[in-house]
Every structure is written in structure tokens, then in C-alpha cells.
Scaffold this active site. Structure first.
Site, PDB file in Angstrom:
ATOM      1  CB  CYS A   1      18.069 -21.441  -4.526  1.00  0.00           C
ATOM      2  SG  CYS A   1      19.836 -21.210  -4.284  1.00  0.00           S
TER       3      CYS A   1
ATOM      4  CG  HIS B   1      16.674 -17.379  -2.255  1.00  0.00           C
ATOM      5  ND1 HIS B   1      16.302 -18.624  -1.777  1.00  0.00           N
ATOM      6  CD2 HIS B   1      17.972 -17.495  -2.605  1.00  0.00           C
ATOM      7  CE1 HIS B   1      17.333 -19.449  -1.838  1.00  0.00           C
ATOM      8  NE2 HIS B   1      18.365 -18.797  -2.347  1.00  0.00           N
TER       9      HIS B   1
ATOM     10  CD  GLU C   1      13.006 -18.339  -0.557  1.00  0.00           C
ATOM     11  OE1 GLU C   1      12.759 -17.883  -1.685  1.00  0.00           O
ATOM     12  OE2 GLU C   1      14.022 -19.025  -0.298  1.00  0.00           O
TER      13      GLU C   1
END
Lengths: 79, 222
Positions: B86, B194, B196
Site C-alpha cells: 500500500c 494488504h 497482512e
């Protein structure tokens, strides 16, 4: 002396913000706007007194930071 | 595997990224942006999402000039692994480690939702845990994720198998539906979605876990 940097998206790079502004102008009744391109103006107050040196320095600033030359073009005006 | 997560003022996914890496078995240190050196012996540098320096000037532009970014560029240029997610992807394009640029989403809206991605190559340490053509779901959360590349760059990226992920349904106007790209040596990855935020059942999915597991796997056997 004072330097003014104009940063614009390169021609050919789509400008969604400019397109949205054009659309909004249309809804306000401002007809006949074919195209809007949005950019930014950066003003710098410099200690430098030599015009050519200022031009060279500010150009280096544009290349390194002020503009992303992948998508943006810039113009430096020294006053 | 030893990983360093870079922390800029305005980073907000740094902790999530550290947790995801630790869960996969990495030992993680947080690295402050004013440091001019990375900790010794890092295998991976991870640049998290967020709004570094308030997105002033351009997303990632100020962060790309910070002292730690010079060390990150050096790490990458000597063959080290780097992932930017990002805002981290935006920082990597601004440093020049990855080509192209990330512009305002074509729809002008901030997008925050899970999206489908197609893994385009399994030939990288980041994606070797997936198979090419597999579809995964990661969340996106960005205003400036519209990956912009000219025809020549797209040809090069496609020809060199450097597109890591493509959107199944392009949410932001990215050229050629590109969601993530690799460097020429395949050791630097930038992506807008993302991973994560997809490593725990409570996240709504665990598809991102494969990326961190793959990284740990590659670096431990190296």
C-alpha cells in the site's frame, strides 16, 4: 529570489480529478468546458541571487522531489 | 528469517505487518525512519501501509527521501529482499526501486474492501507459496492505488513475468489490472492490497498467510 514551480500531469496521463472538476463545472451550468487538467504550484523563496544558478538548483529539486517525472512534467519560473 | 519493518510518521499498518511476519516465524525489528542504517543481518525489509508524512506532496514522496530509505535502496541494490504494501508500494515507486506510479483511484473514492486477486506468477520468494492462476482475497484500503504504466513498461513487465498480482475486478483503474509488481531481480515486491490483513480467521480470511509463510520458507532454506 523567488521561484515558482508548476507541476502538471504529462499529456496522455489520465487525470481523473480534472475530469471530475469538468463534470462539476457542467452541473453548475458552465457549458463549453472541453477539458480540465489539474496540477499544483509550488513557490520557493531562495537565498540565491544568480538567476541561472537558481534555475539549475530548482530544476534539480524538481527532478529529485517536487515532481514525479514518471507521470508529471514541470516548469520553473524564476522571478 | 530476520525482517525489519520501517516506521514512518503516519505509518499505520506497521504493527499488523510485524504480527503477520512473526506469526509466520520471522524475527522482527521495528526500524525508525530517521535511522540511516538498517539493523545488521536483515533478510527482508518491509515497508508498511499508512499515510507517511500525511501524503504531503505525493503519496510516499517524502518518505522516499528519508534517511532510512537510502539504506533500503542500498539493501535492495545489493540483492536484499524488500516488500512494500500500500503506502509502502507508493514509497518504492517514489524511490525508483519499482517502475510506474500510483495515481488517484479512477473513481476518486477511497476504497476499503476485500478484493479478489489472481496470482500471476509463483516465481518469486513472495508468491512461491501460491500457484500461478490461483485466486486469493486480500483487502484494499487506498485512495491512490491506480497503478499507472505506459505501454512500453507494461510490455516489459509482462514480458519479464513481473506482474505478481492482478485484480479480478479492477477497482481503481490500474493499468492492465495490475495490483502488484516485482523488480527485475524479483526480490522487491510492491502491492496495493494488504496480505497482512488476511492472516487470521477474525480478519475474514487467511489468504495473506501464504505470502509470509513463503518468504520465511525461502529465506530459511537459503
Amino acid at each position: 529570489m523567488k521561484a515558482t514551480v508548476h507541476v502538471m500531469l504529462k499529456s496522455g496521463v489520465l487525470d481523473p480529478q480534472g475530469a471530475a472538476v469538468r463534470h462539476a463545472l457542467g452541473t453548475l451550468g458552465f457549458d463549453g468546458v472541453d477539458k480540465v487538467r489539474q496540477g499544483k504550484v509550488i513557490e520557493l523563496e531562495l537565498d540565491e541571487t544568480d538567476r541561472d544558478k537558481a534555475q539549475t538548483t530548482v530544476t534539480a529539486m524538481c527532478e529529485k522531489l517536487l515532481a514525479n517525472t514518471v507521470i508529471e512534467s514541470y516548469r520553473v519560473d524564476i522571478a | 528469517m530476520r525482517a525489519g519493518v520501517i516506521v514512518f510518521p503516519g505509518s499505520n499498518c506497521d504493527r499488523d505487518l510485524a504480527v503477520a511476519l512473526e506469526r509466520a516465524g520471522a524475527s522482527v525489528s521495528m526500524v525508525w525512519h530517521k535511522d540511516s542504517r538498517l539493523p545488521d543481518g536483515l533478510d527482508l525489509v518491509a515497508i508498511p501501509g499508512g499515510f507517511s508524512f500525511g501524503d504531503y506532496l505525493r503519496c510516499g514522496a517524502i518518505a522516499a527521501q528519508s534517511p532510512i530509505s537510502k539504506a533500503v535502496v542500498k539493501h535492495a541494490n545489493s540483492g536484499g529482499y524488500v516488500i512494500g504494501i500500500c503506502n509502502g508500494f507508493q514509497v518504492l515507486t517514489e524511490t525508483g526501486l519499482l517502475p510506474g506510479a500510483l495515481m488517484r483511484n479512477a473513481g476518486l473514492k477511497f476504497l476499503c474492501k476485500p478484493v479478489g486477486l489472481r496470482v500471476e506468477t509463483s516465481d518469486s520468494a513472495f508468491t512461491s507459496g501460491y500457484s500461478a492462476g490461483q485466486t486469493v482475497q486480500f483487502p484494499v484500503a487506498h485512495h491512490d492505488g491506480n497503478y499507472t504504466a505506459d505501454a512500453e513498461l507494461l510490455k516489459r513487465l509482462n514480458g519479464e513475468d513481473r506482474v505478481a498480482f492482478r485484480y479480478v475486478n479492477n477497482p481503481n483503474g490500474s493499468s492492465d489490472d495490475i495490483a502488484g509488481v516485482l523488480s527485475k531481480n524479483r526480490r522487491v515486491l510492491g502491492l496495493m492490497p494488504h496480505p497482512e490483513r488476511a492472516v487470521d480467521g477474525a480478519h475474514g480470511g487467511v489468504d495473506g498467510g501464504g505470502m509470509f509463510a513463503s518468504l520465511v520458507n525461502v529465506m530459511q532454506s537459503a
